[in-house]
Design an enzyme around this catalytic site. Structure first.
Site, PDB file in Angstrom:
ATOM      1  N   GLU A  53      23.867  -6.322 -10.478  1.00 17.80           N
ATOM      2  CA  GLU A  53      23.964  -7.560 -11.258  1.00 17.80           C
ATOM      3  C   GLU A  53      25.234  -7.579 -12.107  1.00 17.80           C
ATOM      4  O   GLU A  53      25.930  -8.606 -12.196  1.00 17.80           O
ATOM      5  CB  GLU A  53      22.736  -7.706 -12.168  1.00 17.80           C
ATOM      6  CG  GLU A  53      21.418  -7.775 -11.411  1.00 17.80           C
ATOM      7  CD  GLU A  53      20.732  -6.421 -11.265  1.00 17.80           C
ATOM      8  OE1 GLU A  53      19.496  -6.374 -11.364  1.00 17.80           O
ATOM      9  OE2 GLU A  53      21.443  -5.417 -11.053  1.00 17.80           O
ATOM     10  N   CYS A  79      16.607  -4.475 -14.168  1.00 16.77           N
ATOM     11  CA  CYS A  79      16.065  -3.506 -15.119  1.00 16.77           C
ATOM     12  C   CYS A  79      16.070  -4.069 -16.531  1.00 16.77           C
ATOM     13  O   CYS A  79      16.886  -4.924 -16.877  1.00 16.77           O
ATOM     14  CB  CYS A  79      16.846  -2.199 -15.056  1.00 16.77           C
ATOM     15  SG  CYS A  79      18.536  -2.313 -15.683  1.00 16.77           S
ATOM     16  N   TRP A 174      22.474  20.976  24.695  1.00 17.54           N
ATOM     17  CA  TRP A 174      22.140  19.804  23.906  1.00 17.54           C
ATOM     18  C   TRP A 174      21.085  19.028  24.664  1.00 17.54           C
ATOM     19  O   TRP A 174      21.327  18.651  25.795  1.00 17.54           O
ATOM     20  CB  TRP A 174      23.375  18.927  23.679  1.00 17.54           C
ATOM     21  CG  TRP A 174      24.427  19.583  22.866  1.00 17.54           C
ATOM     22  CD1 TRP A 174      25.568  20.173  23.287  1.00 17.54           C
ATOM     23  CD2 TRP A 174      24.447  19.677  21.434  1.00 17.54           C
ATOM     24  NE1 TRP A 174      26.309  20.636  22.241  1.00 17.54           N
ATOM     25  CE2 TRP A 174      25.635  20.343  21.081  1.00 17.54           C
ATOM     26  CE3 TRP A 174      23.574  19.290  20.423  1.00 17.54           C
ATOM     27  CZ2 TRP A 174      25.969  20.613  19.759  1.00 17.54           C
ATOM     28  CZ3 TRP A 174      23.914  19.558  19.127  1.00 17.54           C
ATOM     29  CH2 TRP A 174      25.096  20.203  18.804  1.00 17.54           C
ATOM     30  N   THR A 200      14.908  28.297  12.939  1.00 16.70           N
ATOM     31  CA  THR A 200      15.966  27.405  13.406  1.00 16.70           C
ATOM     32  C   THR A 200      17.320  27.853  12.872  1.00 16.70           C
ATOM     33  O   THR A 200      18.324  27.842  13.594  1.00 16.70           O
ATOM     34  CB  THR A 200      15.691  25.952  12.957  1.00 16.70           C
ATOM     35  OG1 THR A 200      14.478  25.504  13.576  1.00 16.70           O
ATOM     36  CG2 THR A 200      16.824  25.023  13.365  1.00 16.70           C
ATOM     37  N   ASP A 204      19.837  28.961  15.746  1.00 10.00           N
ATOM     38  CA  ASP A 204      20.845  27.959  16.094  1.00 10.00           C
ATOM     39  C   ASP A 204      22.112  28.007  15.242  1.00 10.00           C
ATOM     40  O   ASP A 204      23.132  27.439  15.638  1.00 10.00           O
ATOM     41  CB  ASP A 204      20.245  26.552  15.979  1.00 10.00           C
ATOM     42  CG  ASP A 204      19.128  26.306  16.976  1.00 10.00           C
ATOM     43  OD1 ASP A 204      19.013  27.102  17.936  1.00 10.00           O
ATOM     44  OD2 ASP A 204      18.371  25.337  16.804  1.00 10.00           O
ATOM     45  N   ARG A 211      29.366  14.917  10.854  1.00  8.53           N
ATOM     46  CA  ARG A 211      30.628  15.125  11.564  1.00  8.53           C
ATOM     47  C   ARG A 211      30.985  13.981  12.519  1.00  8.53           C
ATOM     48  O   ARG A 211      32.152  13.663  12.689  1.00  8.53           O
ATOM     49  CB  ARG A 211      30.573  16.440  12.357  1.00  8.53           C
ATOM     50  CG  ARG A 211      30.318  17.656  11.484  1.00  8.53           C
ATOM     51  CD  ARG A 211      30.324  18.949  12.271  1.00  8.53           C
ATOM     52  NE  ARG A 211      29.313  18.995  13.317  1.00  8.53           N
ATOM     53  CZ  ARG A 211      28.022  19.242  13.093  1.00  8.53           C
ATOM     54  NH1 ARG A 211      27.581  19.435  11.864  1.00  8.53           N
ATOM     55  NH2 ARG A 211      27.166  19.295  14.090  1.00  8.53           N
ATOM     56  N   GLU A 296      14.523  18.600  10.378  1.00  3.87           N
ATOM     57  CA  GLU A 296      15.203  18.829  11.652  1.00  3.87           C
ATOM     58  C   GLU A 296      14.904  20.225  12.189  1.00  3.87           C
ATOM     59  O   GLU A 296      15.607  20.729  13.058  1.00  3.87           O
ATOM     60  CB  GLU A 296      16.715  18.643  11.488  1.00  3.87           C
ATOM     61  CG  GLU A 296      17.143  17.216  11.190  1.00  3.87           C
ATOM     62  CD  GLU A 296      18.618  16.992  11.446  1.00  3.87           C
ATOM     63  OE1 GLU A 296      19.094  17.321  12.556  1.00  3.87           O
ATOM     64  OE2 GLU A 296      19.298  16.484  10.540  1.00  3.87           O
ATOM     65  N   GLY A 298      12.307  23.347  13.792  1.00  2.00           N
ATOM     66  CA  GLY A 298      11.631  23.494  15.075  1.00  2.00           C
ATOM     67  C   GLY A 298      10.230  22.930  15.062  1.00  2.00           C
ATOM     68  O   GLY A 298       9.802  22.262  14.105  1.00  2.00           O
TER      69      GLY A 298
END
Length: 357
Positions: A53, A79, A174, A200, A204, A211, A296, A298
């Site tokens: 605002e 607010c 992938w 994970t 990994d 990215r 994200e 397993g």
């Protein structure tokens, strides 16, 4: 579509520009209209900064417009309390604006209904609930955070047609397409944190950064009950390590110090049946100002969130592949029938199945 809906849609469009930068505050957009013409626009740009605002009023004044008799459209109720900035209601009242059209009331008890009441008491006409469902969906992270004291949780899974997330050896790169991965990175740029389990991380060695698109990096959260993590993983040594958090039950100062001296934050959580108590963990994460996170990890980590009913949305990226033997997407049986919205989208050759509670 009437004029009110048209202008509220514009405020939503503006509000989205603040995604990833305003949390745990809501995304808010605002337009000021006079004689049928938009004379000012603004949105909440960053946490602690001016509200939408204020930015819209400044924009109109900068352009040389007189606000007397103008109408203000805003996604969320203005607010009426002193926080990091003064009350927007005071500014609106002094500006000469004659009416305020609001998408949704604010669920925050410091504001809820009070902002509208103050404006009405000062003779300003107020209409609320215009495209309310859209405005509340826009800020579903904020609404969950304020109402429950827990972050909004998205479970993300990339799987093959036969429901596998990795081969027998645990290799998963992938499964999904580049287009799917790019979309996941877009989501990362807009949420507060991504979360994985220790398996994970150790298997990994992920970066969990943004990215494939432009945007800010989220916090990175790892669950490790016994701090059984390989300190050599890049998440502990890259330039974003200060945004890395470990949720653990271990009280070992010796174990913690090897992480904390690298700038990693350690949060000790309660346990339940020899596992991290996820609800306690989520409440402690919320105290850090994290209003949204994407799981994200397993199948075990995702399944634990489902088993504990600590999720709000499930995103399944279905690739056109068959793995045969491999790791299943989930390790829990659960009834997932109470979704209010189920949608499908194409990303390259993948199909995203989006389940929204």
């Amino acid at each position: 579509m009437n004029r009110h809906e048209k202008h509220i849609l514009k405020t939503i469009e503006l509000a989205i520009k603040g995604a990833g930068y305003v949390s745990p505050n809501p995304m808010v957009g605002c337009v000021i209209v006079k004689n049928g013409k938009i004379i000012g626009e603004g949105y909440h740009r960053k946490f602690g900064g001016s509200h939408a605002e204020v930015n819209a009023v400044k924009d109109a004044i900068r352009k040389g417009y007189n606000l007397k008799g103008a109408s203000m459209y805003v996604t969320l109720e203005p607010c009426c309390h002193h926080g990091k900035t003064p009350p927007c209601t005071d500014m609106i009242i002094s500006s000469g604006i004659k009416e305020v059209i609001i998408g949704s009331e604010d669920p925050n008890s410091l504001v809820s209904g009070k902002g509208i009441k103050i404006l009405k008491e000062k003779g300003i006409k107020v209409k609320s609930g215009v495209l309310q469902d859209l405005c509340q969906h826009l800020n579903r992270f904020f609404f969950k955070y304020i109402r429950t004291g827990l972050p909004y949780v998205i479970i993300k899974i990339a799987q093959t047609l036969d429901g596998k997330i990795a081969d027998e050896k645990g290799n998963s790169k992938w499964i999904s397409s580049y287009e799917s991965r790019k979309f996941v990175h877009l989501i990362r740029s807009k949420i507060d944190a991504v979360l994985i389990g220790s398996n994970t991380l150790n298997k990994d060695n992920p970066s969990l950064t943004v990215r494939h698109v432009k945007g800010r990096n989220p916090f990175r959260i790892i669950i490790s009950r016994n701090l059984s993590l390989d300190i050599r993983k890049k998440i502990f040594s890259d330039k974003y390590r200060y945004k890395t958090i470990i949720l653990t039950s271990s009280d070992s100062i010796a174990e913690k110090s090897k992480y904390t001296k690298k700038g990693i934050k350690i949060i000790t959580c309660k346990t339940k049946k020899k596992l991290i108590d996820l609800e306690d963990a989520m409440r402690k994460v919320k105290e850090l100002g994290i209003a949204s996170l994407m799981v994200e990890g397993g199948s075990f980590t995702a399944s634990e969130f489902i088993r504990n009913k600590l999720y709000d949305e499930i995103m399944i990226f279905q690739s056109p592949r068959i793995m045969g033997n491999g790791l299943n997407s989930f390790t829990v049986k659960a009834s997932l029938e109470n979704f209010k919205e189920i949608s499908c989208h194409n990303f390259g050759k993948d199909i995203l199945i989006n389940l929204l509670k």
